[in-house]
Design a protein around this motif. Sequence first.
Motif, PDB file in Angstrom:
ATOM      1  N   ARG A   1       0.833  -1.214   0.000  1.00 26.70           N
ATOM      2  CA  ARG A   1       0.000   0.000   0.000  1.00 26.70           C
ATOM      3  C   ARG A   1       0.858   1.250   0.000  1.00 26.70           C
ATOM      4  NH1 ARG A   1      -1.264   3.311   3.851  1.00 26.70           N
ATOM      5  NH2 ARG A   1      -0.320   1.944   5.418  1.00 26.70           N
ATOM      6  N   LEU A   2       1.945   1.274   0.783  1.00 32.45           N
ATOM      7  CA  LEU A   2       2.829   2.440   0.800  1.00 32.45           C
ATOM      8  C   LEU A   2       3.513   2.631  -0.553  1.00 32.45           C
ATOM      9  CD1 LEU A   2       4.484   2.048   4.322  1.00 32.45           C
ATOM     10  CD2 LEU A   2       2.664   3.619   3.654  1.00 32.45           C
ATOM     11  N   MET A   3       3.917   1.529  -1.206  1.00 30.15           N
ATOM     12  CA  MET A   3       4.549   1.662  -2.520  1.00 30.15           C
ATOM     13  C   MET A   3       3.563   2.215  -3.550  1.00 30.15           C
ATOM     14  SD  MET A   3       7.119  -1.603  -2.992  1.00 30.15           S
ATOM     15  CE  MET A   3       7.796  -0.838  -4.459  1.00 30.15           C
ATOM     16  N   ARG A   4       2.310   1.740  -3.523  1.00 30.16           N
ATOM     17  CA  ARG A   4       1.320   2.261  -4.480  1.00 30.16           C
ATOM     18  C   ARG A   4       1.048   3.738  -4.246  1.00 30.16           C
ATOM     19  NH1 ARG A   4      -1.296  -2.660  -3.182  1.00 30.16           N
ATOM     20  NH2 ARG A   4      -2.772  -1.526  -1.850  1.00 30.16           N
ATOM     21  N   ALA A   5       1.011   4.140  -2.975  1.00 32.54           N
ATOM     22  CA  ALA A   5       0.759   5.548  -2.684  1.00 32.54           C
ATOM     23  C   ALA A   5       1.893   6.427  -3.195  1.00 32.54           C
ATOM     24  CB  ALA A   5       0.570   5.731  -1.169  1.00 32.54           C
ATOM     25  N   LEU A   6       3.152   6.005  -3.005  1.00 28.01           N
ATOM     26  CA  LEU A   6       4.278   6.794  -3.506  1.00 28.01           C
ATOM     27  C   LEU A   6       4.292   6.820  -5.032  1.00 28.01           C
ATOM     28  CD1 LEU A   6       7.131   5.665  -1.072  1.00 28.01           C
ATOM     29  CD2 LEU A   6       5.959   7.877  -1.128  1.00 28.01           C
ATOM     30  N   LYS A   7       3.958   5.708  -5.677  1.00 29.03           N
ATOM     31  CA  LYS A   7       3.946   5.698  -7.142  1.00 29.03           C
ATOM     32  C   LYS A   7       2.864   6.615  -7.702  1.00 29.03           C
ATOM     33  CE  LYS A   7       2.886   2.711 -11.051  1.00 29.03           C
ATOM     34  NZ  LYS A   7       1.785   3.611 -11.406  1.00 29.03           N
ATOM     35  N   GLU A   8       1.685   6.571  -7.128  1.00 24.26           N
ATOM     36  CA  GLU A   8       0.604   7.424  -7.640  1.00 24.26           C
ATOM     37  C   GLU A   8       0.917   8.901  -7.418  1.00 24.26           C
ATOM     38  OE1 GLU A   8      -2.852   6.075  -5.654  1.00 24.26           O
ATOM     39  OE2 GLU A   8      -2.923   4.121  -6.685  1.00 24.26           O
TER      40      GLU A   8
ATOM     41  N   HIS B   1       5.376  -4.494 -10.633  1.00 26.05           N
ATOM     42  CA  HIS B   1       3.926  -4.574 -10.434  1.00 26.05           C
ATOM     43  C   HIS B   1       3.588  -5.575  -9.322  1.00 26.05           C
ATOM     44  CE1 HIS B   1      -0.281  -5.700 -11.316  1.00 26.05           C
ATOM     45  NE2 HIS B   1      -0.399  -4.440 -11.699  1.00 26.05           N
ATOM     46  N   ARG B   2       4.330  -6.660  -9.230  1.00 23.81           N
ATOM     47  CA  ARG B   2       4.087  -7.626  -8.152  1.00 23.81           C
ATOM     48  C   ARG B   2       4.444  -7.039  -6.791  1.00 23.81           C
ATOM     49  NH1 ARG B   2       7.178 -12.934  -9.367  1.00 23.81           N
ATOM     50  NH2 ARG B   2       5.992 -13.608  -7.527  1.00 23.81           N
ATOM     51  N   TYR B   3       5.477  -6.196  -6.739  1.00 26.04           N
ATOM     52  CA  TYR B   3       5.811  -5.523  -5.484  1.00 26.04           C
ATOM     53  C   TYR B   3       4.659  -4.625  -5.035  1.00 26.04           C
ATOM     54  CZ  TYR B   3      10.692  -6.921  -6.253  1.00 26.04           C
ATOM     55  OH  TYR B   3      11.842  -7.636  -6.452  1.00 26.04           O
ATOM     56  N   CYS B   4       4.110  -3.853  -5.963  1.00 25.77           N
ATOM     57  CA  CYS B   4       3.069  -2.889  -5.609  1.00 25.77           C
ATOM     58  C   CYS B   4       1.726  -3.561  -5.341  1.00 25.77           C
ATOM     59  CB  CYS B   4       2.916  -1.853  -6.727  1.00 25.77           C
ATOM     60  SG  CYS B   4       4.364  -0.782  -6.937  1.00 25.77           S
ATOM     61  N   SER B   5       1.506  -4.755  -5.870  1.00 25.01           N
ATOM     62  CA  SER B   5       0.243  -5.447  -5.621  1.00 25.01           C
ATOM     63  C   SER B   5       0.301  -6.374  -4.416  1.00 25.01           C
ATOM     64  CB  SER B   5      -0.147  -6.263  -6.863  1.00 25.01           C
ATOM     65  OG  SER B   5       0.848  -7.234  -7.150  1.00 25.01           O
TER      66      SER B   5
ATOM     67  N   VAL C   1      16.523  -2.023  -3.444  1.00 25.18           N
ATOM     68  CA  VAL C   1      15.441  -1.761  -4.407  1.00 25.18           C
ATOM     69  C   VAL C   1      14.408  -0.818  -3.797  1.00 25.18           C
ATOM     70  CG1 VAL C   1      13.647  -2.854  -5.787  1.00 25.18           C
ATOM     71  CG2 VAL C   1      15.820  -4.009  -5.451  1.00 25.18           C
ATOM     72  N   VAL C   2      14.092  -1.009  -2.516  1.00 26.20           N
ATOM     73  CA  VAL C   2      13.119  -0.148  -1.850  1.00 26.20           C
ATOM     74  C   VAL C   2      13.659   1.279  -1.743  1.00 26.20           C
ATOM     75  CG1 VAL C   2      11.744   0.131   0.242  1.00 26.20           C
ATOM     76  CG2 VAL C   2      12.311  -2.153  -0.574  1.00 26.20           C
TER      77      VAL C   2
END
Length: 460
Positions: free
Chosen positions: A9-16, A37-41, A51-52
């Motif tokens: 969830r934190l990765m998706r928020a930073l990407k968006e 995509h697998r990391y963000c899902s 990587v993070v």
Amino acid sequence: MSEAEDFARLMRALKERGGLSYGVLARRLHTSTSTLHRYCSGDALPVEFAVVDRFARACGASAAEAVDLHRAWLLADARRRAGAARPQPVPRPAPEPEPAVTAEPPAAPEPEPVPAVAVEAEQEQEPAVAVEAAVVVGPAAVAGPQARPSRYRRRAAVVAAAGLAAGAVAVALLAVTGPDPGAPSAGPGPGGGAGTRGPSGSAPAGQTPPEAGAAPPESGTGSAMGSAPPPAPEGGSATASAPSSASPPVPNPGRAPAAPLKAAVRSHVWAAGCDHAYLTERGPGSVPPPPVEADAPAWASAQRAVHAGSQIVEVTLHGTGGGAVVLEGLEVRVGARRTPPAWNVYQMSQGCGGGLTPAAFAVNLDAPRPLARPVAGNDAGSRQPAPAFPMRVSAAEPVVLRVEAATTGCDCDWSLDLRWTSPSGSGTLRIDDGGRPLRTSAASGRPVYGYALEQGRWAR
């Protein structure tokens, strides 16, 4: 919500918020679009924090957001390791069916006894039959459904009597001669096979006594073959090796308490993820192209390269117990100073930069007594406060220390000592490069090479 879902969830928020596509981010992270995509899902978790860290920088994460993302990755990684270490159930073997018992046929009539001489001659003629008779003398032959003829029973009796006589002779010889004085004992010596000590405490012949003041070997670092339990004291029971409640074990006053901390050290950290330089004696024709930051340790080891001019060390700390640990301070130790080698300098990038300059501890290795001085950082124009001791760290609240060491006049071996305090005691945690000292060398006046991508070679 699980730890992996919280991290995704934190990765998706930073990407968006960053407004970057999966393709652009994948190229910056040197990974594939499907993996990102697998990391963000939440279907996968990065194996390394590098990587993070690059993901947070590419998305323009603030210092607080980067710390939250790092904490979420640590918790998810700990959950994954705990799940991988869970033992699998061992299937129980099916019970073996009991053999069917048949009625024993009537025993044959006993023939006349055979003289001993005839028996011995018969054994010499048929040694295979004697071996067979010796095998069936055990309980399995008694419980078998069929009985042997009397001829086999007589041979079995002769073989059993010979075996008992040989065992009696061996016991008699052992009682007369006693144990071998040169045989090793199963005492608590190193490797579980050290010789016994005399009454005065001296080492036996052929062994070197330990140095005065040397600490005894720890019980958790024995050999792979294991060691026997220590012998019982004189006049005591052989089963008194386990401590009782009436006599608790006496702590060793010369041994420091184990640090309730776990440190993950990264000694090949590049500025902004791309800017760094190495020093090696190899010529430009035999040096491969520059790697990505994650592959820098293997690349530098293969080229026998040394950090040129400066080195960034990043230490991630988290507690291993239930309580919190206080970090008191950081000390710099320079183990050796040498003249910088006259090698070539290889730049990992032709120029890169970013809007993030993390706060760190700066170390001048050329000073007579180097100190770790806190330096403020900059995040796209906003000032980041300099790190300051004391700091609090626990299993749920990790701490990341960043140390930037620089030199212009020496080839230095150095390390860091982190002082800590906890309810169980206090001590010092050594921070180095996997048991070896960190090494940074000056590079001024040396030939500098950069990698030309269009030509596919190093050039000055």
